[in-house]
Design an enzyme around this catalytic site. Structure first.
Site, PDB file in Angstrom:
ATOM      1  N   ASN A  45       0.845  -1.196   0.000  1.00  0.00           N
ATOM      2  CA  ASN A  45       0.000   0.000   0.000  1.00  0.00           C
ATOM      3  C   ASN A  45       0.883   1.250   0.000  1.00  0.00           C
ATOM      4  O   ASN A  45       1.950   1.285   0.624  1.00  0.00           O
ATOM      5  CB  ASN A  45      -1.032   0.006   1.140  1.00  0.00           C
ATOM      6  CG  ASN A  45      -0.493  -0.309   2.508  1.00  0.00           C
ATOM      7  OD1 ASN A  45       0.546  -0.926   2.654  1.00  0.00           O
ATOM      8  ND2 ASN A  45      -1.212   0.126   3.531  1.00  0.00           N
ATOM      9  N   GLU A  47       0.426   5.232   0.639  1.00  0.00           N
ATOM     10  CA  GLU A  47      -0.498   6.264   1.131  1.00  0.00           C
ATOM     11  C   GLU A  47      -0.120   7.653   0.618  1.00  0.00           C
ATOM     12  O   GLU A  47       0.932   7.848   0.007  1.00  0.00           O
ATOM     13  CB  GLU A  47      -0.539   6.214   2.663  1.00  0.00           C
ATOM     14  CG  GLU A  47      -1.056   4.874   3.153  1.00  0.00           C
ATOM     15  CD  GLU A  47      -1.325   4.819   4.639  1.00  0.00           C
ATOM     16  OE1 GLU A  47      -0.797   5.643   5.397  1.00  0.00           O
ATOM     17  OE2 GLU A  47      -2.093   3.904   5.037  1.00  0.00           O
ATOM     18  N   CYS A  56      -4.094   0.729  -2.493  1.00  0.00           N
ATOM     19  CA  CYS A  56      -3.962  -0.499  -1.705  1.00  0.00           C
ATOM     20  C   CYS A  56      -2.894  -1.419  -2.296  1.00  0.00           C
ATOM     21  O   CYS A  56      -2.599  -1.353  -3.500  1.00  0.00           O
ATOM     22  CB  CYS A  56      -5.283  -1.260  -1.679  1.00  0.00           C
ATOM     23  SG  CYS A  56      -6.584  -0.485  -0.734  1.00  0.00           S
ATOM     24  N   GLU A  58      -3.057  -4.594  -2.977  1.00  0.00           N
ATOM     25  CA  GLU A  58      -3.566  -5.486  -4.031  1.00  0.00           C
ATOM     26  C   GLU A  58      -3.553  -4.781  -5.379  1.00  0.00           C
ATOM     27  O   GLU A  58      -3.123  -5.337  -6.392  1.00  0.00           O
ATOM     28  CB  GLU A  58      -5.013  -5.915  -3.734  1.00  0.00           C
ATOM     29  CG  GLU A  58      -5.206  -6.647  -2.430  1.00  0.00           C
ATOM     30  CD  GLU A  58      -5.544  -5.718  -1.276  1.00  0.00           C
ATOM     31  OE1 GLU A  58      -4.839  -4.702  -1.095  1.00  0.00           O
ATOM     32  OE2 GLU A  58      -6.498  -6.011  -0.554  1.00  0.00           O
ATOM     33  N   CYS A  89     -10.399  -4.587   0.378  1.00  0.00           N
ATOM     34  CA  CYS A  89     -11.435  -3.556   0.406  1.00  0.00           C
ATOM     35  C   CYS A  89     -12.353  -3.699  -0.819  1.00  0.00           C
ATOM     36  O   CYS A  89     -12.052  -4.448  -1.763  1.00  0.00           O
ATOM     37  CB  CYS A  89     -10.808  -2.153   0.455  1.00  0.00           C
ATOM     38  SG  CYS A  89     -10.284  -1.534  -1.152  1.00  0.00           S
ATOM     39  N   CYS A  92     -10.731  -2.939  -4.266  1.00  0.00           N
ATOM     40  CA  CYS A  92      -9.827  -4.020  -4.727  1.00  0.00           C
ATOM     41  C   CYS A  92     -10.620  -5.240  -5.157  1.00  0.00           C
ATOM     42  O   CYS A  92     -10.247  -5.920  -6.118  1.00  0.00           O
ATOM     43  CB  CYS A  92      -8.824  -4.372  -3.636  1.00  0.00           C
ATOM     44  SG  CYS A  92      -7.622  -3.048  -3.378  1.00  0.00           S
TER      45      CYS A  92
HETATM   46  N1  THU Z   1      -5.328  -1.356   2.609  1.00  0.00           N
HETATM   47  C1  THU Z   1      -4.772  -2.194   1.680  1.00  0.00           C
HETATM   48  O1  THU Z   1      -3.684  -1.950   1.180  1.00  0.00           O
HETATM   49  N2  THU Z   1      -5.477  -3.298   1.330  1.00  0.00           N
HETATM   50  C2  THU Z   1      -6.640  -3.686   1.916  1.00  0.00           C
HETATM   51  O2  THU Z   1      -7.196  -4.701   1.537  1.00  0.00           O
HETATM   52  C3  THU Z   1      -7.216  -2.897   3.000  1.00  0.00           C
HETATM   53  C4  THU Z   1      -6.631  -1.554   3.173  1.00  0.00           C
HETATM   54  C5  THU Z   1      -4.541  -0.202   3.046  1.00  0.00           C
HETATM   55  C6  THU Z   1      -5.031   1.142   2.604  1.00  0.00           C
HETATM   56  C7  THU Z   1      -4.419   2.032   3.680  1.00  0.00           C
HETATM   57  O3  THU Z   1      -3.091   2.352   3.307  1.00  0.00           O
HETATM   58  C8  THU Z   1      -4.370   1.168   4.914  1.00  0.00           C
HETATM   59  O4  THU Z   1      -4.520  -0.170   4.452  1.00  0.00           O
HETATM   60  C9  THU Z   1      -5.439   1.479   5.932  1.00  0.00           C
HETATM   61  O5  THU Z   1      -6.691   1.498   5.347  1.00  0.00           O
END
Ligand code: THU
Length: 134
Positions: A45, A47, A56, A58, A89, A92
């Site tokens: 991920n 940010e 994310c 994925e 999420c 994704c």
């Molecule tokens: N996040 C992911 O990378 N994948 C997921 O399936 C759930 C959420 C990340 C997004 C963000 O950087 C952090 O997790 C918190 O939401």
């Protein structure tokens, strides 16, 4: 017999989890995506100060593969929390529906030896897919 090495995909997802750029949530996520070509792409991920611009793990891994010419996902492994299973999420899940069919193997876990294996139909019942555009 399936030629999918669940443990290896989990290992790669864990490695990429360490690359997570998460100054805001501190929540590291890693993913490993095996495409039909046999190649595996990892992602974490990433940010952003404008939170909505976050990508994310994925989708990072999927988009890396697609941008190299891949179109079909055989399997994906994901590791977020090391205490409980992290599920993908909604965005994704939708992206997984674009590049994977009902046979796609979805591996969600906490370590190389502690994971569940599921599928996209369970995660995204009644999904809207390209076949529905006509
Ligand atoms: N996040 C992911 O990378 N994948 C997921 O399936 C759930 C959420 C990340 C997004 C963000 O950087 C952090 O997790 C918190 O939401």
């Amino acid at each position: 017999m399936s030629d999918i090495d669940h443990k290896n995909l989990m290992k790669i997802a864990l490695e990429y989890r360490e690359r997570a750029y998460v100054p805001y949530s501190k929540f590291k996520v890693g993913a490993a995506v095996l495409f039909e070509s046999g190649k595996i792409y990892g992602g974490c991920n990433v940010e952003n100060a404008s939170f909505g611009a976050t990508n994310c793990a994925e989708r990072t891994a999927i988009f890396k593969g697609v941008s190299e010419g891949e179109t079909k996902i055989k399997a994906i492994a994901e590791v977020g929390s090391l205490e409980e299973i992290t599920y993908p999420c909604g965005i994704c899940r939708q992206v997984l529906c674009e590049f994977g069919d009902e046979d796609m193997v979805v591996i969600l876990g906490k370590s190389e030896d502690d994971y569940i294996v599921t599928d996209i139909k369970s995660l995204m019942p009644g999904a809207f897919r390209k076949e529905n555009i006509r």
